[in-house]
Design a protein around this motif. Structure first.
Motif: not given
Length: 538
Positions: A317-321
């Motif tokens: 999720s952090a990479v997508m964010g």
């Protein structure tokens, strides 16, 4: 010479007597006679049941085959003789086990429901001490249909040997039922007191059954039964209240996890991210992927997949964010309407992407064995391990996020950019990089929320849609940018929601919570805790 010695003759005679005696007399000590077989197959039901109990007490090994044949409607009677009919139509004498000719006038033996229940109970007695747990459970169920005082000794023996907590509970209820049918007033009083201390829904049902329709003739016992019922009702009421409190805290911990990430992206950065729920969904699907990898490649360590799934869900999720912040949101800071519309479009894209990769159907994430089951606090209150783990996980994430924002260099930069971006930039802070890191942090926490949600329900493309509105309500109610307010708001909304559900139902409870939040915001727009700094002045 040896054969003619007196000592050898005496020894031979003793061995002969022992062998002959064991062959002839031991079986005859418990041998089923034709008259006994006839007594349980013919006559009125009371006499048949009395004969059945008498024979069952002897433990004759020839009795169970006859009883099983009676249950299968495979017994005929002619005169005073009983015949067991095999599948191929041959007749066997139940006393000797030998094939015998079947008379033409032989009639079927018919059992009513009461007789069937008694036969079931006798057959079940042997299974109560079985090593197989399922067989013992079946035996207890069979005994429950024909329980009376005569089964007390058997139940005491089974209780002494039983080790399974669930079966012990059932055996105790059966023992109490048997004691309530006793002719002894003292035993019925003892059962009433024991049921009051047991305080379970099964005890309550048994007490109500005994109090209805004048089943209890003794006034003193009836008073003891009523007192026990009142005691059970009080204990169960406390269990219900504690259950509502726990489910409210559990829901609040889930809302807290869902709202913590939003407290950064919306509360600290001012970005109205309608795709926050989809970032939670990505974290849940990351957990699903890790689970499948463990199942395929490390089946022996499957119970520990969750330890790798937690960082994997955060990173996914952090990479997508970070990607979303760099490609979409960094161009929309200070333009809330455009941010809202753009993030809504992003949420639709992410949902369709997941449907393309994983399919439109929900997928199931399995709990590790150590997260299955629960703690039995009261008879009507069980605290599931997965819910307890989520509460502990939410506390851990909250502590970690608080320390990160309050004690680290990144947290200092985030707070400085939030309070006064131009001044932070003049002091050498790379505000664009801080924006990306802060947005990634909020998205990663959303992924952790998705990992937690995967342990309490199915994972699907629409998973985040059910929490996005509640997450915004938590952040706004607690005070924009205030982590402490987020905690209070999440727990408060969780408790209020569950309290209202028990009174008005799930749908009306949601509506009422929304109305309460709107009224509160009208009276106190800044939320529970007021925002300080540049954002408050804007």
């Amino acid at each position: 010479m040896l054969a003619s010695s007196p000592s050898w003759l005496r020894l031979s005679g003793w061995l002969t007597s022992l062998v002959f005696g064991s062959f002839v007399f031991v079986p005859l000590a418990h041998a089923l006679t034709p008259q006994e077989a006839y007594s349980i197959c013919a006559g009125d039901n009371d006499a048949r049941i009395a004969a059945l109990h008498q024979l069952a007490a002897k433990g004759d090994p020839a009795l169970p085959p006859l009883l099983q044949a009676l249950m299968n409607d495979a017994v005929k009677i002619s005169g005073n003789r009983v015949y067991i009919i095999s599948d191929d139509g041959q007749a066997t004498d139940p006393a000797t086990g030998q094939l015998v000719p079947l008379p033409n006038d032989a009639d079927d033996v018919v059992n009513n429901n009461r007789m069937d229940s008694e036969i079931d109970a006798v057959l079940a007695a042997d299974k109560l001490l079985s090593k197989d747990r399922d067989e013992r459970a079946e035996a207890i169920d069979a005994l429950s249909d024909a329980i009376d005082e005569t089964k007390l000794a058997l139940l005491e023996k089974a209780l002494h040997a039983e080790t399974d907590p669930g079966l012990i509970k059932k055996l105790k209820i059966l023992r109490h039922r048997a004691m309530l049918t006793s002719h002894s007033v003292a035993k019925r009083m003892e059962a009433a007191k024991a049921l009051g201390h047991d305080a379970s829904p099964e005890s309550r049902a048994l007490l109500m059954e005994r109090l209805q329709d004048g089943a209890e003739p003794d006034v003193a016992v009836k008073g003891a039964l009523q007192a026990a019922l009142d005691q059970v009702d009080r204990t169960l009421a406390w269990g219900d209240k504690a259950g509502v409190l726990f489910t409210g805290i559990s829901l609040g911990s889930i809302l807290l996890l869902a709202a913590l990430g939003l407290a950064i992206t919306y509360g600290l950065m001012g970005v109205i991210n309608m795709a926050h729920g989809e970032l939670m969904m990505i974290g849940a699907y990351a957990t699903y992927v890790v689970q499948n990898l463990f199942r395929q490649h490390l089946p022996g360590a499957f119970d520990w997949y969750i330890l790798l799934a937690i960082p994997a869900s955060f990173l996914a999720s952090a990479v997508m964010g970070a990607i979303l912040e760099r490609t979409v949101f960094r161009f929309l800071y200070g333009r809330p309407l455009e941010t809202l519309l753009a993030s809504w479009g992003v949420s639709l894209v992410l949902m369709q992407l997941v449907r393309t990769v994983f399919g439109a159907q929900n997928v199931q994430v399995e709990n590790p064995s150590w997260l299955s089951g629960g703690v039995d606090v009261l008879s009507n209150l069980t605290l599931p391990y997965n819910r307890l783990a989520i509460i502990a996980f939410a506390v851990a994430v909250l502590v970690g996020m608080t320390l990160l924002i309050g004690k680290t260099r990144l947290g200092l930069f985030v707070r400085s950019v939030t309070q006064n971006r131009p001044m932070a930039s003049c002091m050498g802070v790379n505000t664009a990089r801080v924006d990306t890191l802060a947005f990634s942090l909020g998205a990663g926490i959303a992924g952790l929320a998705g990992c937690a949600l995967s342990q309490v329900g199915n994972v699907g493309p629409d998973l985040g849609q059910g929490y996005i509105v509640d997450s915004f309500m938590v952040v706004v109610l607690g005070g924009v940018g205030q982590i402490a307010g987020t905690v209070y708001a999440a727990l408060g909304l969780g408790l209020i929601n569950k309290l209202l559900e028990g009174w008005a139902g799930a749908v009306l409870a949601k509506i009422m919570v929304l109305v309460i939040v709107v009224i509160f915001i009208q009276k106190r727009p800044q939320g529970l805790f007021a925002m300080k700094g540049r954002s408050a002045e804007a």
